[in-house]
Design a protein around this motif. Structure first.
Motif, PDB file in Angstrom:
ATOM      1  N   LEU A  73      17.679-102.467  74.352  1.00 18.10           N
ATOM      2  CA  LEU A  73      17.446-101.487  73.283  1.00 18.10           C
ATOM      3  C   LEU A  73      16.138-100.727  73.540  1.00 18.10           C
ATOM      4  CD1 LEU A  73      18.447-103.553  70.089  1.00 18.10           C
ATOM      5  CD2 LEU A  73      19.800-101.798  71.251  1.00 18.10           C
ATOM      6  N   ARG A  74      15.106-101.488  73.821  1.00 21.43           N
ATOM      7  CA  ARG A  74      13.789-100.863  74.010  1.00 21.43           C
ATOM      8  C   ARG A  74      13.825 -99.881  75.182  1.00 21.43           C
ATOM      9  NH1 ARG A  74       9.139-105.096  74.564  1.00 21.43           N
ATOM     10  NH2 ARG A  74       8.902-104.910  72.327  1.00 21.43           N
ATOM     11  N   ASN A  75      14.424-100.318  76.290  1.00 25.45           N
ATOM     12  CA  ASN A  75      14.431 -99.456  77.477  1.00 25.45           C
ATOM     13  C   ASN A  75      15.343 -98.244  77.332  1.00 25.45           C
ATOM     14  OD1 ASN A  75      12.589-101.135  78.606  1.00 25.45           O
ATOM     15  ND2 ASN A  75      14.103-102.349  79.750  1.00 25.45           N
ATOM     16  N   SER A  76      16.238 -98.305  76.364  1.00 27.09           N
ATOM     17  CA  SER A  76      17.093 -97.125  76.182  1.00 27.09           C
ATOM     18  C   SER A  76      16.471 -96.166  75.163  1.00 27.09           C
ATOM     19  CB  SER A  76      18.488 -97.545  75.744  1.00 27.09           C
ATOM     20  OG  SER A  76      18.420 -98.048  74.434  1.00 27.09           O
ATOM     21  N   GLY A  77      15.315 -96.532  74.649  1.00 24.98           N
ATOM     22  CA  GLY A  77      14.599 -95.586  73.779  1.00 24.98           C
ATOM     23  C   GLY A  77      14.566 -95.952  72.306  1.00 24.98           C
ATOM     24  N   VAL A  78      15.061 -97.137  71.951  1.00 25.71           N
ATOM     25  CA  VAL A  78      15.002 -97.528  70.536  1.00 25.71           C
ATOM     26  C   VAL A  78      13.562 -97.916  70.201  1.00 25.71           C
ATOM     27  CG1 VAL A  78      15.877 -99.094  68.759  1.00 25.71           C
ATOM     28  CG2 VAL A  78      17.377 -98.366  70.641  1.00 25.71           C
ATOM     29  N   LYS A  79      13.046 -97.324  69.123  1.00 25.60           N
ATOM     30  CA  LYS A  79      11.629 -97.536  68.787  1.00 25.60           C
ATOM     31  C   LYS A  79      11.482 -98.319  67.492  1.00 25.60           C
ATOM     32  CE  LYS A  79       9.654 -93.977  71.445  1.00 25.60           C
ATOM     33  NZ  LYS A  79      10.879 -93.469  72.057  1.00 25.60           N
ATOM     34  N   LYS A  80      10.272 -98.724  67.241  1.00 27.81           N
ATOM     35  CA  LYS A  80       9.965 -99.370  65.971  1.00 27.81           C
ATOM     36  C   LYS A  80      10.377 -98.421  64.832  1.00 27.81           C
ATOM     37  CE  LYS A  80       6.253-101.053  63.154  1.00 27.81           C
ATOM     38  NZ  LYS A  80       5.413-100.242  62.356  1.00 27.81           N
ATOM     39  N   GLY A  81      11.070 -98.971  63.854  1.00 26.06           N
ATOM     40  CA  GLY A  81      11.497 -98.150  62.715  1.00 26.06           C
ATOM     41  C   GLY A  81      12.815 -97.421  62.949  1.00 26.06           C
ATOM     42  N   GLY A  82      13.290 -97.379  64.212  1.00 25.43           N
ATOM     43  CA  GLY A  82      14.560 -96.702  64.508  1.00 25.43           C
ATOM     44  C   GLY A  82      15.721 -97.490  63.923  1.00 25.43           C
ATOM     45  N   ARG A  83      16.730 -96.783  63.425  1.00 29.60           N
ATOM     46  CA  ARG A  83      17.862 -97.479  62.815  1.00 29.60           C
ATOM     47  C   ARG A  83      18.978 -97.726  63.838  1.00 29.60           C
ATOM     48  NH1 ARG A  83      14.658 -94.215  61.116  1.00 29.60           N
ATOM     49  NH2 ARG A  83      16.185 -92.566  60.817  1.00 29.60           N
ATOM     50  N   VAL A  84      19.502 -98.946  63.811  1.00 26.62           N
ATOM     51  CA  VAL A  84      20.572 -99.334  64.728  1.00 26.62           C
ATOM     52  C   VAL A  84      21.767 -99.774  63.887  1.00 26.62           C
ATOM     53  CG1 VAL A  84      21.254-100.979  66.526  1.00 26.62           C
ATOM     54  CG2 VAL A  84      18.909-100.088  66.476  1.00 26.62           C
ATOM     55  N   ALA A  85      22.882 -99.058  64.012  1.00 28.80           N
ATOM     56  CA  ALA A  85      24.084 -99.463  63.272  1.00 28.80           C
ATOM     57  C   ALA A  85      24.837-100.498  64.097  1.00 28.80           C
ATOM     58  CB  ALA A  85      24.972 -98.265  62.992  1.00 28.80           C
ATOM     59  N   ILE A  86      25.188-101.603  63.456  1.00 32.03           N
ATOM     60  CA  ILE A  86      25.889-102.686  64.148  1.00 32.03           C
ATOM     61  C   ILE A  86      27.281-102.807  63.531  1.00 32.03           C
ATOM     62  CG2 ILE A  86      25.861-105.170  64.612  1.00 32.03           C
ATOM     63  CD1 ILE A  86      22.810-105.031  64.618  1.00 32.03           C
ATOM     64  N   TYR A  87      28.281-102.585  64.361  1.00 31.04           N
ATOM     65  CA  TYR A  87      29.675-102.593  63.886  1.00 31.04           C
ATOM     66  C   TYR A  87      30.425-103.543  64.816  1.00 31.04           C
ATOM     67  CZ  TYR A  87      34.026-100.239  62.243  1.00 31.04           C
ATOM     68  OH  TYR A  87      35.241 -99.927  61.688  1.00 31.04           O
ATOM     69  N   LEU A  88      30.202-104.823  64.569  1.00 32.39           N
ATOM     70  CA  LEU A  88      30.656-105.861  65.499  1.00 32.39           C
ATOM     71  C   LEU A  88      31.399-106.949  64.746  1.00 32.39           C
ATOM     72  CD1 LEU A  88      27.427-106.421  67.666  1.00 32.39           C
ATOM     73  CD2 LEU A  88      29.673-105.745  68.557  1.00 32.39           C
TER      74      LEU A  88
END
Ligand code: PRX
Length: 667
Positions: free
Chosen positions: A141-156
């Motif tokens: 996640l971090r290496n793909s550009g997800v930052k602190k405070g960024g929202r990640v939708a999880i549909y699993l």
């Protein structure tokens, strides 16, 4: 202003004495207060927790969480503004608290038992394995550009990868927004849009009850309407050959190139841990936001003491991670306490109604935590499905989500628990973060009353309020259930709409947190929940706003207007009844329109939201002041047309007659 308590929806039964009085209930004491010799009983400690919240929660926070930096103050609050801060100045990381800190002592202990859809194919994950998975995903996640405070939708689906993804977000300070994998593409899209999500994590397909759920396909449809999304990670649950587009990244492949170690970000107590959407009485679902330290402390403490969890035991919360119960008692509460927790991917009736009990025997579960709906369903299937299996490992029989009716309570206690286990009916909400009212913890030997959650947890002060916003005192009384204390697990805001948070929870009864539920305080101060007081229906333990359903139906070209209400349903708790007025000159048949409306609801929300009944009528009971009198519709839908009361304020009282006739014809 809140409305009058609608106690009729879940009639309060007369209490019965049971033979439980003599049984001893185990309660784990709080070592943090052992030095306070004035606290001799459970009630003393409860009183202390309300009178000294800072000492109570401050001591627990220091001993039960691992901090990078200790907090400076326990509670700062300006309630009218909805500014509620716990543990300011403190720094910590939730994934460290749930995983890393257990590695030295229980790295090889099971963290997760994955009960896959097909019985007998379970998989086990130790704390060390979980830590490695979390590290890899966090790096991805971090290496793909997800930052602190960024929202990640999880549909699993319900799987270890889901837990690891949530903890990976927590590790890098990203905010997860889990969307129940049974929700439609449209429901997913609206949640992605509301939170301006850039990253989605999904699977090729889900599997439940032997049926395939095309998750990636739904994500593709959703993402097509969501320009904010930059990347979609795809986990292989079934290995199906799903089309991959330019934004799609195979998750396992990305993980395999990453280190299993990822340095956690030290985060502030009040940074957001996650958001989770839930239905309200108006408008669209709201993204309830929980902060790190307070939430984690509250779920860990309630997990430990409500279930009396002992080291080495296996805890079986069968809720999906898409709901708050899965967040708090399948993931954060148990893992923060170093417990072994179940992830249940299947359905209570797959391949047959013995699924839960066969699983309890096979996996040797010590606690089970489920929904009253499934109990009612299983009860109807008969005792033989339970009696086939050895359930002697069980200690606690928990439930949550809806009122647990007496018949189901008795069956749970007598048939499932063989009168050996405590039935723990827990009341709480997405917004409260964790359990607020439940029979445990309680003083040793305390009686458990069937059919109610009974006792407030430490730090929780239930207050009943009447229509004039005045507190209702005494016993054997009813009112709107509010909470008159602050507790660390309460939600801090609605994502992107803090004003709505204030209006919904803090304004209706100033100085109190307004729950939206009604309650009855029985003799002895025990609480029973009487049901929602707002326009929210509770179907199979899942909240649905009637306005959401009406919005969908009203967009059908043949529909002039609609009104949706709940009605008591034997199994689901509440069912959905839709009253629909068609436009003039409509050519399609009622059956065709009803089918189209059901399909539209399934497409807009999910299958469980489809109406049980659709009644086409010539008009709705509008008052002269321009409101639909839902009270009347609820009575009709509940087959209580003889108790309609005063209808004289309606613009056209004759409308009611037509609806009643229509109802009779439908049944
Ligand atoms: O109406 C109450 C009902 O479920 C609502 C909360 O729904 P949700 O946020 O989806 O969370 C469900 C799981 C925590 C409440 O406002 N409810 C929850 N538990 C009970 C209950 N009603 C009666 N008895 C309960 N034990």
């Amino acid at each position: 202003m809140h409305k009058l308590v609608r106690s009729a929806r879940f009639a309060v039964k007369t209490l019965r004495q049971t033979s439980l009085c003599a049984r001893t209930i185990t309660t784990t004491p709080f070592p943090e207060f052992a030095d306070l010799s004035q606290l001799k009983s459970h009630d003393d400690l409860h009183k202390f927790s309300l009178e000294n919240p800072e000492q109570f929660w401050g001591r627990l926070a220091l001993s039960r969480l691992q901090w990078d930096e200790e907090f400076q103050s326990v509670l700062n609050c300006e309630l009218e503004k909805g500014e509620i801060d716990w543990f300011l100045g403190g720094k910590l990381n939730a994934s460290v608290n749930c995983v890393d800190r257990h590695l030295a002592t229980r790295g090889d202990q099971l963290a997760l038992i994955w009960e896959r859809d097909e019985p007998g194919t379970e998989e086990y994950v130790t704390y060390r394995e979980l830590s490695e998975m979390v590290g890899q995903i966090a790096n991805v996640l971090r290496n793909s550009g997800v930052k602190k405070g960024g929202r990640v939708a999880i549909y699993l689906p319900m799987a270890p990868i889901t837990v690891a993804t949530m903890l990976a977000c927590a590790r890098i300070g990203a905010v997860h927004s889990v969307v129940f994998a049974g929700f439609s593409a449209e429901a997913l899209a609206s949640r992605i849009q509301d939170a301006e999500v850039e990253t989605v994590v999904t699977a090729d397909q889900g599997v439940r009850g032997g049926r395939i759920i095309p998750l990636k396909q739904a994500v593709d449809a959703a993402v097509a309407q969501c320009p904010s999304v930059k990347r979609v990670f795809v986990y292989q649950r079934t290995g199906a050959d799903v089309p991959m587009g330019p934004k799609d990244i195979p998750l396992e492949k990305a993980m395999s190139g990453e280190s299993t170690e990822c340095a956690p970000v030290s985060l502030a107590s009040e940074d957001t841990l996650f958001m989770l959407y839930t239905s309200g009485s108006t408008g669209k679902p709201k993204g309830i936001a929980h902060s790190i330290a307070g939430y984690l402390l509250y779920v860990a403490t309630t997990f430990k003491h409500v279930f009396d969890y002992q080291p080495g035991e296996r805890f079986g919360c069968v809720a999906d991670i898409g709901w708050i119960t899965g967040h708090s008692y399948a993931l954060y509460g148990p893992l923060c306490c170093g417990a072994t927790t179940l992830l249940f991917e299947s359905s209570p009736i797959y391949p047959n109604p013995g699924r839960y009990w066969e699983m309890v025997q096979r996996l040797q579960l010590n606690h089970i935590y489920l929904a009253p709906t499934s109990l009612r369903l299983l009860l109807k299937a008969g005792d033989s499905w339970v009696n086939k299996y050895d359930l002697s490992s069980l200690r606690t029989l928990g439930c949550v989500g809806e009122p647990l009716n007496h018949e189901a309570w008795d069956w749970y206690y007598e048939v499932v628990g063989q009168k050996r286990c405590d039935v723990i009916d827990t009341w709480w909400q997405t917004e409260t973060g964790g359990i607020c009212i439940s029979p445990r913890p309680s003083s040793p030997g305390a009686h458990i009353e069937p059919g109610m959650p009974m006792r407030p947890f430490f730090g929780i002060k239930p207050v009943l309020v009447d229509e004039k916003n005045e507190e209702v005192n005494g016993e054997d009384v009813e009112g709107a259930l509010c909470l008159g204390s602050l507790w660390p697990g309460m939600a801090r805001t609605i994502y992107g709409d803090h004003q709505r948070y204030i209006e919904t929870y803090l304004k209706p009864c100033p100085g109190l947190y307004y729950t939206g539920d009604g309650a009855h305080r029985h003799k002895g101060g025990n609480y029973q929940i009487t049901g929602r007081m707002d326009d929210v229906v509770n179907v199979t333990g899942h909240r649905l706003g009637t306005a959401e359903l009406e919005d969908i139906m009203d967009t059908h070209p043949d529909v002039a207007e609609s009104a949706v209400v709940g009605f008591p349903h034997d199994i689901k708790g509440e069912g959905i009844f839709a009253f629909v007025v068609l436009k003039e000159g409509v050519k399609h048949s009622h059956d065709d329109i009803a089918q189209a409306l059901r399909a539209a609801v399934k497409q807009g929300i999910a299958s469980y939201a489809q109406p049980d009944f659709i009644l086409f009528t010539n008009g709705l009971p509008w008052t002269r002041s321009g409101k639909i009198m839902r009270r009347i519709l609820r009575k009709i839908a509940s087959n209580q047309a003889d108790e309609l009361g005063d209808v004289s304020t309606l613009a056209d009282p004759s409308v009611v007659e037509g609806i009643v006739k229509g109802y009779k014809a439908l049944h």
